[in-house]
Design a protein around this motif. Structure first.
Motif, PDB file in Angstrom:
ATOM      1  N   ILE B  93       0.700  -1.369  -0.088  1.00  0.00           N
ATOM      2  CA  ILE B  93       0.087  -0.138  -0.124  1.00  0.00           C
ATOM      3  C   ILE B  93       1.007   1.147   0.012  1.00  0.00           C
ATOM      4  O   ILE B  93       2.008   1.179   0.403  1.00  0.00           O
ATOM      5  CB  ILE B  93      -1.025  -0.067   1.339  1.00  0.00           C
ATOM      6  CG1 ILE B  93      -0.213   0.036   2.234  1.00  0.00           C
ATOM      7  CG2 ILE B  93      -2.078  -1.078   1.006  1.00  0.00           C
ATOM      8  CD1 ILE B  93      -1.206   0.135   3.810  1.00  0.00           C
ATOM      9  N   THR B 164      -1.293  -6.967   2.322  1.00  0.00           N
ATOM     10  CA  THR B 164      -2.318  -5.746   2.277  1.00  0.00           C
ATOM     11  C   THR B 164      -3.459  -5.811   3.164  1.00  0.00           C
ATOM     12  O   THR B 164      -3.775  -4.674   3.718  1.00  0.00           O
ATOM     13  CB  THR B 164      -2.724  -5.606   0.839  1.00  0.00           C
ATOM     14  OG1 THR B 164      -3.524  -6.759   0.536  1.00  0.00           O
ATOM     15  CG2 THR B 164      -1.675  -5.173   0.043  1.00  0.00           C
ATOM     16  N   VAL B 192      -4.318   0.709  -2.288  1.00  0.00           N
ATOM     17  CA  VAL B 192      -3.804  -0.640  -2.240  1.00  0.00           C
ATOM     18  C   VAL B 192      -3.296  -0.834  -3.459  1.00  0.00           C
ATOM     19  O   VAL B 192      -3.770  -0.561  -4.613  1.00  0.00           O
ATOM     20  CB  VAL B 192      -4.840  -1.651  -1.864  1.00  0.00           C
ATOM     21  CG1 VAL B 192      -4.081  -3.054  -2.036  1.00  0.00           C
ATOM     22  CG2 VAL B 192      -5.387  -1.535  -0.646  1.00  0.00           C
TER      23      VAL B 192
END
Lengths: 237, 211
Positions: B93, B164, B192
């Motif tokens: 991210i 993530t 993301v």
């Protein structure tokens, strides 16, 4: 008659020891408050203890295997200059990474919570974020290697708190916090003890702080004992 | 005799439990303790397998000079990567934290880094400066921030490679990074990405005061 007396004494001893044992078990489970120790808790406790044993066993095996690998690398490097060169560079990288103990000059800072009294607040105890700030300041002061209660700080080390337990590298640590830093003792001392520095702030909250300069090259900051694997990261070509 | 034997065993068990601190734990603590221990054991097991694999590789190549060299080179490359001396990529991210009603302080970034490490970040950079073992962030005269001695300014772009799902959770959890920033007058957003590139550390890492 003699037999009966002996049996009687034995019975009494058994009863007494059961009583003592009950009390000691009772004391540590209740810890001042009433609680019922459920079966599931006992089973869980058992599983935790077994897992702890398993962890310790695996950990010891890993240490042995790492030592063996290091020796093998040295042996395999004797064949040529190129291999020797590589082995040397690899050892140096491992030293910088924190995968070896480092021994040298530096500083030891010991922190203890303030004595509890009726005015005590959460400022009077040491938190995870306090340790984070001190580590940050130590590196700012030029520290080259840092550990807290033998947990070496590396680039992936988190200092966090679950309940009232502080964890570093996932391992529990508790007061007193013994922070060791390799670097110039004078330089680090000067920065850490400056007015309005973080230690100054903590001292005003009655946290007990001891600082010891180590000038004699005998301070040991232990190696990182965790593991480091990549699940997501790749080297970009 | 049997009875006293049994009691003795029990005494011992009590002592072991007490020493490990497990004795005073409640059910929920025991559960989380167990899952943490289990995760650590699994991690160590994986490492152990890797090290044992390396051992047998080195053993096989012990008399083969070229083989030894290529193994050493492989380990050298991995160590270089661990240290932050290589460019890396992977899913992750990109977080942006910036001044809003309040200025972003050194401890905001310190907090962010720590949370991301806790979530298992495998590599991190702030404004394209790679986070390494000795990274620090400081306020200079309450006017600006430096990271590893170099000035950095808002907006602060934090690139992270890792899982993530975990990385997002330390941002969004109650009392997490998002709350912490927004409740203190700073702004935060993130995206993301399937592939985040993080550049290498370009300065020298040294240990001169210790052997």
């Amino acid at each position: 008659m003699k037999r009966e007396i002996i049996v009687g004494i034995l019975c009494f001893l058994i009863a007494a020891s059961i009583c003592v044992q009950y009390r000691s078990v009772h004391n540590y489970t209740t810890n001042g408050q009433a609680s019922v120790q459920s079966m599931s808790e006992n089973k869980l406790r058992d599983r935790v203890l077994k897992e702890q044993e398993n962890y310790n066993k695996l950990y010891a095996q890993l240490q042995d295997a790492q030592a063996q690998l290091e020796q093998l690398r040295k042996n395999s490097a004797t064949n040529s200059d190129e291999a020797q060169q590589l082995e040397k560079q690899l050892s140096e990288l491992n030293r910088l990474l924190g995968y070896t103990d480092v021994k040298g000059k530096g500083l030891i800072i010991t922190l203890k919570d303030a004595d509890a009294n009726e005015n005590s607040s959460s400022d009077n105890i040491i938190h995870d974020l306090d340790l984070l700030d001190i580590v940050n300041e130590l590196f700012n002061a030029g520290a080259e290697a840092v550990s807290i209660n033998d947990q070496r700080i590396i680039s992936t080390s988190a200092i966090n708190c679950s309940g009232n337990v502080v964890r570093i590298n996932g391992q529990k640590v508790s007061v007193p916090f013994v922070i060791k830093a390799i670097g110039s003792p004078e330089g680090i001392y000067g920065t850490m003890t400056r007015p309005r520095g973080y230690l100054d702030l903590m001292r005003s909250a009655d946290i007990k702080i001891e600082i010891q300069k180590k000038e004699n090259d005998d301070l040991v900051v232990p190696k990182y004992t965790g593991t480091r694997q990549y699940e997501y990261l790749q080297v970009a070509e | 005799m049997l009875l006293t034997g049994a009691m003795f065993v029990q005494f011992n068990t009590v002592q072991v439990i007490e020493e490990s601190g497990v004795g005073a734990m409640r059910e929920s603590e025991l559960r989380s303790e167990y899952s943490e221990l289990k995760a650590k054991s699994d991690e160590i097991q994986t490492s152990l397998n890797e090290v044992q694999q390396s051992i047998s590789e080195y053993q096989n190549q012990l008399t083969d000079n070229q083989g030894s060299i290529s193994l050493l080179r492989e380990d050298y490359n991995k160590a270089n990567c661990d240290l932050g001396y290589t460019d890396v990529k992977g899913p992750g991210i990109i977080i942006t934290i910036s001044d809003k009603d309040e200025l972003v302080e050194y401890y905001d970034l310190l907090f962010a880094l720590n949370e991301l490490k806790y979530a298992g970040a495998e590599a991190i950079s702030i404004n394209d400066r790679r986070v390494v073992n000795t990274t620090f962030i400081a306020n200079i005269q309450d006017r600006y921030l430096v990271m590893d001695g170099q000035r950095i300014t808002s907006p602060y772009t934090i690139k992270v490679i890792g899982d993530t799902k975990y990385l997002e959770s330390v941002i969004n959890i109650k009392g997490g990074l998002k709350d912490e920033m927004e409740n203190n007058g700073k702004s935060i957003s993130y995206v993301v990405e399937d592939e985040v590139y993080i550049g290498k550390y370009t300065e020298l890492i040294e240990i001169n005061y210790g052997e």
